[in-house]
Design a protein around this motif. Structure first.
Motif, PDB file in Angstrom:
ATOM      1  N   LEU A 171      -4.838 -20.681   3.696  1.00 48.60           N
ATOM      2  CA  LEU A 171      -5.187 -19.268   3.821  1.00 48.60           C
ATOM      3  C   LEU A 171      -3.958 -18.377   3.667  1.00 48.60           C
ATOM      4  CD1 LEU A 171      -7.411 -17.200   4.433  1.00 48.60           C
ATOM      5  CD2 LEU A 171      -6.860 -17.488   6.861  1.00 48.60           C
ATOM      6  N   ILE A 172      -2.888 -18.731   4.321  1.00 50.43           N
ATOM      7  CA  ILE A 172      -1.650 -17.949   4.219  1.00 50.43           C
ATOM      8  C   ILE A 172      -1.141 -17.950   2.785  1.00 50.43           C
ATOM      9  CG2 ILE A 172       0.800 -17.923   4.888  1.00 50.43           C
ATOM     10  CD1 ILE A 172      -0.147 -18.874   7.687  1.00 50.43           C
ATOM     11  N   SER A 173      -1.169 -19.090   2.134  1.00 51.23           N
ATOM     12  CA  SER A 173      -0.711 -19.174   0.743  1.00 51.23           C
ATOM     13  C   SER A 173      -1.550 -18.288  -0.174  1.00 51.23           C
ATOM     14  CB  SER A 173      -0.757 -20.614   0.245  1.00 51.23           C
ATOM     15  OG  SER A 173       0.119 -21.416   0.995  1.00 51.23           O
ATOM     16  N   LEU A 174      -2.865 -18.310   0.023  1.00 43.95           N
ATOM     17  CA  LEU A 174      -3.742 -17.466  -0.801  1.00 43.95           C
ATOM     18  C   LEU A 174      -3.463 -15.986  -0.548  1.00 43.95           C
ATOM     19  CD1 LEU A 174      -7.082 -19.465  -0.487  1.00 43.95           C
ATOM     20  CD2 LEU A 174      -5.649 -19.232  -2.534  1.00 43.95           C
ATOM     21  N   HIS A 175      -3.287 -15.612   0.710  1.00 45.22           N
ATOM     22  CA  HIS A 175      -2.970 -14.216   1.029  1.00 45.22           C
ATOM     23  C   HIS A 175      -1.642 -13.789   0.406  1.00 45.22           C
ATOM     24  CE1 HIS A 175      -6.187 -12.823   3.610  1.00 45.22           C
ATOM     25  NE2 HIS A 175      -6.154 -13.960   4.285  1.00 45.22           N
ATOM     26  N   ARG A 176      -0.651 -14.654   0.500  1.00 45.69           N
ATOM     27  CA  ARG A 176       0.656 -14.327  -0.084  1.00 45.69           C
ATOM     28  C   ARG A 176       0.566 -14.166  -1.591  1.00 45.69           C
ATOM     29  NH1 ARG A 176       4.315 -18.488   3.423  1.00 45.69           N
ATOM     30  NH2 ARG A 176       4.651 -17.100   5.189  1.00 45.69           N
ATOM     31  N   LEU A 177      -0.169 -15.056  -2.239  1.00 41.45           N
ATOM     32  CA  LEU A 177      -0.338 -14.960  -3.685  1.00 41.45           C
ATOM     33  C   LEU A 177      -1.006 -13.638  -4.058  1.00 41.45           C
ATOM     34  CD1 LEU A 177      -0.174 -16.134  -6.549  1.00 41.45           C
ATOM     35  CD2 LEU A 177      -2.350 -17.300  -6.088  1.00 41.45           C
ATOM     36  N   LEU A 178      -2.089 -13.304  -3.368  1.00 34.55           N
ATOM     37  CA  LEU A 178      -2.783 -12.047  -3.657  1.00 34.55           C
ATOM     38  C   LEU A 178      -1.896 -10.842  -3.361  1.00 34.55           C
ATOM     39  CD1 LEU A 178      -6.372 -12.878  -2.411  1.00 34.55           C
ATOM     40  CD2 LEU A 178      -5.559 -12.672  -4.762  1.00 34.55           C
ATOM     41  N   ARG A 179      -1.119 -10.907  -2.296  1.00 35.74           N
ATOM     42  CA  ARG A 179      -0.217  -9.794  -1.970  1.00 35.74           C
ATOM     43  C   ARG A 179       0.845  -9.619  -3.048  1.00 35.74           C
ATOM     44  NH1 ARG A 179       2.099 -10.750   3.319  1.00 35.74           N
ATOM     45  NH2 ARG A 179       3.664 -11.909   2.196  1.00 35.74           N
ATOM     46  N   THR A 180       1.394 -10.719  -3.556  1.00 31.97           N
ATOM     47  CA  THR A 180       2.411 -10.580  -4.602  1.00 31.97           C
ATOM     48  C   THR A 180       1.794 -10.013  -5.880  1.00 31.97           C
ATOM     49  OG1 THR A 180       2.162 -12.875  -5.351  1.00 31.97           O
ATOM     50  CG2 THR A 180       3.872 -12.448  -3.719  1.00 31.97           C
ATOM     51  N   VAL A 181       0.553 -10.380  -6.170  1.00 33.90           N
ATOM     52  CA  VAL A 181      -0.132  -9.808  -7.337  1.00 33.90           C
ATOM     53  C   VAL A 181      -0.341  -8.315  -7.122  1.00 33.90           C
ATOM     54  CG1 VAL A 181      -2.306  -9.766  -8.635  1.00 33.90           C
ATOM     55  CG2 VAL A 181      -1.240 -11.949  -8.059  1.00 33.90           C
ATOM     56  N   ARG A 182      -0.808  -7.924  -5.943  1.00 35.09           N
ATOM     57  CA  ARG A 182      -1.046  -6.506  -5.631  1.00 35.09           C
ATOM     58  C   ARG A 182       0.240  -5.693  -5.697  1.00 35.09           C
ATOM     59  NH1 ARG A 182      -4.704  -6.194  -7.477  1.00 35.09           N
ATOM     60  NH2 ARG A 182      -6.547  -7.259  -6.878  1.00 35.09           N
ATOM     61  N   GLN A 183       1.337  -6.269  -5.231  1.00 40.06           N
ATOM     62  CA  GLN A 183       2.609  -5.552  -5.255  1.00 40.06           C
ATOM     63  C   GLN A 183       3.125  -5.402  -6.682  1.00 40.06           C
ATOM     64  OE1 GLN A 183       4.897  -7.933  -2.534  1.00 40.06           O
ATOM     65  NE2 GLN A 183       4.352  -6.667  -0.779  1.00 40.06           N
ATOM     66  N   ALA A 184       2.895  -6.408  -7.505  1.00 37.28           N
ATOM     67  CA  ALA A 184       3.374  -6.371  -8.884  1.00 37.28           C
ATOM     68  C   ALA A 184       2.530  -5.453  -9.754  1.00 37.28           C
ATOM     69  CB  ALA A 184       3.386  -7.781  -9.473  1.00 37.28           C
ATOM     70  N   ALA A 185       1.245  -5.324  -9.435  1.00 36.22           N
ATOM     71  CA  ALA A 185       0.337  -4.487 -10.231  1.00 36.22           C
ATOM     72  C   ALA A 185      -0.548  -3.689  -9.294  1.00 36.22           C
ATOM     73  CB  ALA A 185      -0.524  -5.360 -11.146  1.00 36.22           C
ATOM     74  N   PRO A 186      -0.049  -2.540  -8.828  1.00 40.22           N
ATOM     75  CA  PRO A 186      -0.878  -1.730  -7.931  1.00 40.22           C
ATOM     76  C   PRO A 186      -2.229  -1.433  -8.569  1.00 40.22           C
ATOM     77  CG  PRO A 186       1.342  -0.823  -8.116  1.00 40.22           C
ATOM     78  CD  PRO A 186       1.226  -1.931  -9.127  1.00 40.22           C
ATOM     79  N   ALA A 187      -3.260  -1.466  -7.763  1.00 39.15           N
ATOM     80  CA  ALA A 187      -4.638  -1.384  -8.246  1.00 39.15           C
ATOM     81  C   ALA A 187      -5.158   0.053  -8.278  1.00 39.15           C
ATOM     82  CB  ALA A 187      -5.519  -2.257  -7.380  1.00 39.15           C
ATOM     83  N   ASN A 188      -4.416   0.952  -8.874  1.00 40.41           N
ATOM     84  CA  ASN A 188      -4.861   2.344  -9.021  1.00 40.41           C
ATOM     85  C   ASN A 188      -5.262   2.970  -7.698  1.00 40.41           C
ATOM     86  OD1 ASN A 188      -4.456   1.870 -11.706  1.00 40.41           O
ATOM     87  ND2 ASN A 188      -6.602   1.781 -12.244  1.00 40.41           N
ATOM     88  N   GLY A 189      -4.594   2.581  -6.608  1.00 40.23           N
ATOM     89  CA  GLY A 189      -4.912   3.149  -5.312  1.00 40.23           C
ATOM     90  C   GLY A 189      -6.182   2.611  -4.684  1.00 40.23           C
ATOM     91  N   LEU A 190      -6.722   1.551  -5.239  1.00 37.02           N
ATOM     92  CA  LEU A 190      -7.954   0.967  -4.717  1.00 37.02           C
ATOM     93  C   LEU A 190      -7.635  -0.153  -3.738  1.00 37.02           C
ATOM     94  CD1 LEU A 190      -9.935   0.824  -8.056  1.00 37.02           C
ATOM     95  CD2 LEU A 190     -10.359   2.375  -6.144  1.00 37.02           C
TER      96      LEU A 190
END
Length: 149
Positions: free
Chosen positions: A16-35
């Motif tokens: 779970l932690i690994s999946l959260h970290r992966l998703l967080r790094t994706v979100r930080q690298a490509a902000p989702a238009n404020g969504l």
């Protein structure tokens, strides 16, 4: 003969932690238009499943119906979704993805996919193949079906 496989709480937590970290790094690298992530799930559900009632969206996300109603209101104010009468029951309302919403979710998901592809390229071909082989299992664990296109 079937052998039972046990997963410890610690192993589950680490996954779970690994999946959260992966998703967080994706979100930080490509902000989702404020969504927010949940709003992205709503948009992707509408892209995949077409128009839905708020209750159906709440079940798909999953979240409570009041939370889904609030999300839909915010997405509607942003011009990403619209509320329309349900053709099967004119008393009911369904939520549809606007063209802007369609373009937004496609742009976000393509950006996210590019980041994941770049991260996979950092692995050996064998490791990348292992990660990709796990995708259908993670999909099953999520309880959601995604069309293979």
């Amino acid at each position: 003969m079937t052998t039972e496989f046990e997963v410890s709480q610690q192993q589950s937590l680490q996954l779970l932690i690994s999946l959260h970290r992966l998703l967080r790094t994706v979100r930080q690298a490509a902000p989702a238009n404020g969504l927010y992530p949940t709003q992205l799930i709503v948009l992707s559900q509408l892209l995949q499943g077409g128009p839905m009632r708020v209750g159906e969206l709440a079940a798909q996300v999953p979240c409570s119906q009041p939370t889904a109603t609030t999300m839909v209101s915010h997405l509607e104010a942003m011009g990403l979704v619209a509320r329309e009468p349900d053709p099967d029951d004119r008393r009911a309302i369904q939520v549809t993805l606007t063209e802007t919403g369609r373009e937004t979710i496609i742009s976000v998901t393509h950006g996210d996919a590019e980041i994941i592809a770049a991260r996979l390229a950092e692995l050996t071909p064998e490791e990348a193949a292992q990660v990709l082989a796990v995708a259908p299992l993670l999909e099953r664990l999520s309880g959601q079906r995604v069309d293979q296109r």
